[in-house]
Write a protein that holds these residues in place. Sequence first.
Motif, PDB file in Angstrom:
ATOM      1  N   ARG A   1       0.828  -1.430   0.470  1.00 24.09           N
ATOM      2  CA  ARG A   1       0.046   0.072  -0.052  1.00 24.09           C
ATOM      3  C   ARG A   1       1.043   1.591  -0.229  1.00 24.09           C
ATOM      4  O   ARG A   1       0.380   2.078   0.611  1.00 24.09           O
ATOM      5  N   LYS A   2       1.799   1.532  -0.686  1.00 27.32           N
ATOM      6  CA  LYS A   2       2.528   2.633  -1.072  1.00 27.32           C
ATOM      7  C   LYS A   2       3.168   2.334  -2.507  1.00 27.32           C
ATOM      8  O   LYS A   2       3.902   1.826  -2.984  1.00 27.32           O
ATOM      9  N   ARG A   3       2.897   3.822  -3.240  1.00 28.46           N
ATOM     10  CA  ARG A   3       2.924   4.149  -4.417  1.00 28.46           C
ATOM     11  C   ARG A   3       3.473   5.496  -4.678  1.00 28.46           C
ATOM     12  O   ARG A   3       3.159   6.573  -3.792  1.00 28.46           O
ATOM     13  N   PRO A   4       4.218   5.828  -5.589  1.00 27.07           N
ATOM     14  CA  PRO A   4       4.269   7.091  -5.915  1.00 27.07           C
ATOM     15  C   PRO A   4       3.250   8.105  -7.110  1.00 27.07           C
ATOM     16  O   PRO A   4       2.990   7.482  -7.587  1.00 27.07           O
ATOM     17  N   VAL A   5       3.926   9.546  -6.034  1.00 25.00           N
ATOM     18  CA  VAL A   5       2.492  10.122  -7.177  1.00 25.00           C
ATOM     19  C   VAL A   5       3.527  11.720  -6.945  1.00 25.00           C
ATOM     20  O   VAL A   5       4.510  12.036  -6.893  1.00 25.00           O
ATOM     21  N   TRP A   6       3.377  11.897  -8.796  1.00 25.36           N
ATOM     22  CA  TRP A   6       4.746  12.932  -9.712  1.00 25.36           C
ATOM     23  C   TRP A   6       3.518  14.208 -10.150  1.00 25.36           C
ATOM     24  O   TRP A   6       2.717  14.029 -10.566  1.00 25.36           O
ATOM     25  N   ALA A   7       4.162  14.989  -9.268  1.00 29.33           N
ATOM     26  CA  ALA A   7       2.992  16.236  -9.614  1.00 29.33           C
ATOM     27  C   ALA A   7       3.737  17.535 -10.111  1.00 29.33           C
ATOM     28  O   ALA A   7       4.733  17.482  -9.047  1.00 29.33           O
ATOM     29  N   TYR A   8       3.433  18.783 -10.688  1.00 30.75           N
ATOM     30  CA  TYR A   8       4.153  20.033 -10.167  1.00 30.75           C
ATOM     31  C   TYR A   8       3.447  20.724 -11.479  1.00 30.75           C
ATOM     32  O   TYR A   8       2.696  20.955 -11.486  1.00 30.75           O
ATOM     33  N   ALA A   9       3.593  22.205 -10.386  1.00 25.64           N
ATOM     34  CA  ALA A   9       2.994  22.888 -10.632  1.00 25.64           C
ATOM     35  C   ALA A   9       3.467  24.278 -11.419  1.00 25.64           C
ATOM     36  O   ALA A   9       4.765  24.959 -10.888  1.00 25.64           O
ATOM     37  N   HIS A  10       3.034  25.050 -12.603  1.00 23.64           N
ATOM     38  CA  HIS A  10       3.193  25.891 -13.114  1.00 23.64           C
ATOM     39  C   HIS A  10       3.426  27.272 -12.032  1.00 23.64           C
ATOM     40  O   HIS A  10       2.452  28.117 -11.278  1.00 23.64           O
ATOM     41  N   VAL A  11       4.149  28.010 -12.048  1.00 21.21           N
ATOM     42  CA  VAL A  11       4.805  28.812 -10.570  1.00 21.21           C
ATOM     43  C   VAL A  11       5.514  30.308 -11.206  1.00 21.21           C
ATOM     44  O   VAL A  11       6.441  29.842 -12.191  1.00 21.21           O
ATOM     45  N   PRO A  12       5.662  32.122 -10.812  1.00 22.49           N
ATOM     46  CA  PRO A  12       6.308  32.518 -11.175  1.00 22.49           C
ATOM     47  C   PRO A  12       7.333  31.597 -11.348  1.00 22.49           C
ATOM     48  O   PRO A  12       8.063  31.475 -10.019  1.00 22.49           O
ATOM     49  N   HIS A  13       8.455  32.367 -11.991  1.00 20.91           N
ATOM     50  CA  HIS A  13      10.083  32.206 -12.516  1.00 20.91           C
ATOM     51  C   HIS A  13      10.813  32.594 -10.748  1.00 20.91           C
ATOM     52  O   HIS A  13      10.764  33.611 -10.236  1.00 20.91           O
ATOM     53  N   GLY A  14      11.652  32.211 -10.326  1.00 23.96           N
ATOM     54  CA  GLY A  14      12.379  32.249  -9.007  1.00 23.96           C
ATOM     55  C   GLY A  14      11.417  31.321  -7.973  1.00 23.96           C
ATOM     56  O   GLY A  14      11.496  31.894  -6.419  1.00 23.96           O
ATOM     57  N   ASP A  15      10.206  31.494  -7.985  1.00 23.85           N
ATOM     58  CA  ASP A  15       8.706  31.416  -6.523  1.00 23.85           C
ATOM     59  C   ASP A  15       9.575  30.829  -5.508  1.00 23.85           C
ATOM     60  O   ASP A  15      10.248  29.087  -5.939  1.00 23.85           O
ATOM     61  N   ARG A  16       9.416  30.840  -4.674  1.00 22.79           N
ATOM     62  CA  ARG A  16      10.291  30.188  -3.459  1.00 22.79           C
ATOM     63  C   ARG A  16       9.307  29.702  -2.476  1.00 22.79           C
ATOM     64  O   ARG A  16       9.677  29.329  -1.769  1.00 22.79           O
ATOM     65  N   ARG A  17       7.754  30.042  -2.574  1.00 23.41           N
ATOM     66  CA  ARG A  17       6.732  29.203  -2.195  1.00 23.41           C
ATOM     67  C   ARG A  17       6.896  27.225  -2.507  1.00 23.41           C
ATOM     68  O   ARG A  17       7.506  27.104  -3.288  1.00 23.41           O
ATOM     69  N   ASP A  18       6.332  26.837  -0.806  1.00 24.27           N
ATOM     70  CA  ASP A  18       6.364  25.269  -0.806  1.00 24.27           C
ATOM     71  C   ASP A  18       5.644  25.355  -1.571  1.00 24.27           C
ATOM     72  O   ASP A  18       4.135  25.426  -1.628  1.00 24.27           O
ATOM     73  N   PRO A  19       5.365  24.523  -2.804  1.00 25.16           N
ATOM     74  CA  PRO A  19       4.343  23.745  -3.421  1.00 25.16           C
ATOM     75  C   PRO A  19       2.942  22.730  -2.790  1.00 25.16           C
ATOM     76  O   PRO A  19       2.172  23.355  -3.310  1.00 25.16           O
ATOM     77  N   THR A  20       3.403  22.522  -2.030  1.00 23.41           N
ATOM     78  CA  THR A  20       2.632  21.188  -1.874  1.00 23.41           C
ATOM     79  C   THR A  20       1.209  21.404  -1.721  1.00 23.41           C
ATOM     80  O   THR A  20       0.539  20.526  -1.523  1.00 23.41           O
ATOM     81  N   PRO A  21       1.090  22.596  -0.402  1.00 28.04           N
ATOM     82  CA  PRO A  21      -0.197  23.027  -0.128  1.00 28.04           C
ATOM     83  C   PRO A  21      -1.377  23.171  -0.910  1.00 28.04           C
ATOM     84  O   PRO A  21      -2.282  22.253  -1.423  1.00 28.04           O
ATOM     85  N   ILE A  22      -1.203  23.917  -1.869  1.00 29.46           N
ATOM     86  CA  ILE A  22      -1.441  24.268  -3.328  1.00 29.46           C
ATOM     87  C   ILE A  22      -1.631  23.280  -4.017  1.00 29.46           C
ATOM     88  O   ILE A  22      -2.933  22.876  -4.081  1.00 29.46           O
ATOM     89  N   VAL A  23      -0.876  22.088  -4.217  1.00 28.06           N
ATOM     90  CA  VAL A  23      -1.313  21.028  -4.845  1.00 28.06           C
ATOM     91  C   VAL A  23      -1.909  20.332  -4.503  1.00 28.06           C
ATOM     92  O   VAL A  23      -2.781  19.737  -4.970  1.00 28.06           O
ATOM     93  N   ARG A  24      -1.498  19.896  -3.427  1.00 31.12           N
ATOM     94  CA  ARG A  24      -2.248  18.851  -2.521  1.00 31.12           C
ATOM     95  C   ARG A  24      -4.082  19.726  -2.491  1.00 31.12           C
ATOM     96  O   ARG A  24      -4.807  18.474  -3.056  1.00 31.12           O
ATOM     97  N   GLU A  25      -4.415  20.433  -2.595  1.00 33.24           N
ATOM     98  CA  GLU A  25      -5.775  21.156  -2.558  1.00 33.24           C
ATOM     99  C   GLU A  25      -6.417  21.404  -3.851  1.00 33.24           C
ATOM    100  O   GLU A  25      -7.497  21.169  -4.249  1.00 33.24           O
ATOM    101  N   HIS A  26      -5.872  21.370  -5.006  1.00 38.09           N
ATOM    102  CA  HIS A  26      -6.203  21.417  -6.116  1.00 38.09           C
ATOM    103  C   HIS A  26      -6.670  19.601  -6.684  1.00 38.09           C
ATOM    104  O   HIS A  26      -7.055  19.971  -7.244  1.00 38.09           O
ATOM    105  N   ILE A  27      -5.430  18.733  -6.396  1.00 44.66           N
ATOM    106  CA  ILE A  27      -6.192  17.154  -6.676  1.00 44.66           C
ATOM    107  C   ILE A  27      -6.967  16.971  -5.576  1.00 44.66           C
ATOM    108  O   ILE A  27      -7.860  16.383  -6.419  1.00 44.66           O
ATOM    109  N   GLU A  28      -7.670  16.867  -4.356  1.00 41.35           N
ATOM    110  CA  GLU A  28      -8.161  17.113  -3.902  1.00 41.35           C
ATOM    111  C   GLU A  28      -9.883  18.043  -4.115  1.00 41.35           C
ATOM    112  O   GLU A  28     -10.240  17.018  -4.220  1.00 41.35           O
ATOM    113  N   ARG A  29      -9.424  18.841  -4.570  1.00 45.86           N
ATOM    114  CA  ARG A  29     -10.846  19.530  -5.349  1.00 45.86           C
ATOM    115  C   ARG A  29     -10.773  18.229  -6.479  1.00 45.86           C
ATOM    116  O   ARG A  29     -12.625  18.353  -6.882  1.00 45.86           O
ATOM    117  N   TYR A  30     -10.889  18.233  -6.837  1.00 46.71           N
ATOM    118  CA  TYR A  30     -11.331  16.655  -8.004  1.00 46.71           C
ATOM    119  C   TYR A  30     -11.302  14.847  -7.796  1.00 46.71           C
ATOM    120  O   TYR A  30     -11.617  14.081  -8.429  1.00 46.71           O
TER     121      TYR A  30
END
Length: 502
Positions: free
Chosen positions: A373-402
């Motif tokens: 019961r372990k598997r990888p999930v790969w994801a990336y988000a388009h963000v501004p050049h050099g953006d320093r934010r941790d993308p994890t919360p945004i990507v997780r919420e985006h997937i959760e929406r669908y």
Amino acid sequence: MRLLGTKGQPRRDRYSNNIPTTDVAIIGTGPNGLAAGVTLARAGLKVELYEASETIGGGLRTQPIFDTDIAHDICSAVHPMAAASRFFRQFDLAARGVELLRPAVSYAHPIAEGRSGVVYHDLEETCSRLGRDGNRWRRLMQPLLQHSDSVVDIILSGQRSLPHDVTAAALLAVQTALHGSQLSPFRTHGGEASALLTGVAAHAMGKLPSLAAGAVTVLLSHLAHGPGWPLPRGGSSQIAEAMARDITSYGGIFHIGRPIHDLNEVQHARLVFLDTSVQGFIRIAGDRLPRSYARQLARFRYGPGAAKVDFLVSDPIPWSDPEIGKAGTVHLGGTRTDILRQEALTARGIQTSQPFVLVVDPAVIDPDRAKGRKRPVWAYAHVPHGDRRDPTPIVREHIERYAPGFTDTILASRGVSAFEMEAHNPNYVGGDIASGAMTLRQSILRPVPQIDPYRTPLPGIYLCSAATPPGPSVHGMSGYLSALSALRREYGELTPPSLAPA
């Protein structure tokens, strides 16, 4: 093929009085550095490759992150070009033991509750799902599929010669103009088809619509019904390892964990190839570059960044539409209007809470990537050049929406900001995985406007990275074309070496 003739004889080094002891030094072992290595080694040259990291591959790395049993693709995961480009068609990955797994659903795009676009490998199945847009989709795809190799070869070329297939060139020009502008026949019809094509266009990473994105749309969308959007069994590193095996079988040598900071470090090589960013080339070449050429390189522009998230999960992603769960690639961005707005903001450097996101669950097509019961999930988000934010919360919420309940399946996660992407791979300046803004000008005239984009003003020094045509993606063509340029100029060799398995 063994190179002969006076041009092939060793000569004194460019920067010292040393006699070169090897034919070729390649700085960087991304897909283009490896492709150059394969081509030059096959031509009979002694090749040495230098890699700063402890593993080869650049964007073709697969390794454990959270659990030793689960391998994650560190950059690229899905490889339409590895099945389609001229380099890989000749290299023949399948004959070398690399299995490209083609999902029944090439890509999917959830839009809203009860609405999603699904592109099957089967064209007719896709058209039937698209309803009133089905005939329009068929009219777009069928001619492209009939001329697919020529369309691919025109786009994945050095952009400096006339195409051999005039019909394919005309078809490509018309469709690129349509889908790279507001004239797209899908712009106001059938939200699913419109969203699907706009999601493909977003792979160009920049303001939409644009002619460069139009070419990306035409290329990738029709390949979904042809060679597909495959995933290599076992992960992306399988491609790099197959190329490395070929190089070593022809006497090539790899220097791992060996960064090159100055051209003097490879002065023992007659020719030097750089699979680096433009910035990396400037750093390594230093004050050797002529001022006019250095000024042109300094004007090279970078585009938006990619922020990466790796998840370790307990179950397949629970998409609301079960058909999405069959897809190799999933685009999250909403409607065409939503994507256009988000990509425009990102290109302008404005942070948003709902960026365009790509998601891949590799175990959908490659069950061995999951253990228990372990598997990888790969994801990336388009963000501004050099953006320093941790993308994890945004990507997780985006997937959760669908995919309601996705958060409950997460065992571990790791976010890599666009700023940190450059630290991971210096070629990704500011997180720009396209190695330069994909404007029309830079798509054709990268890195500078000149007849041979691979040759530099420094004798025997060539660029072979995605900063040269045809640009980003794992196609190997930048390295291949750079190698052919050097073989012509340095050795007078006009016949490309065979890349077929020995």
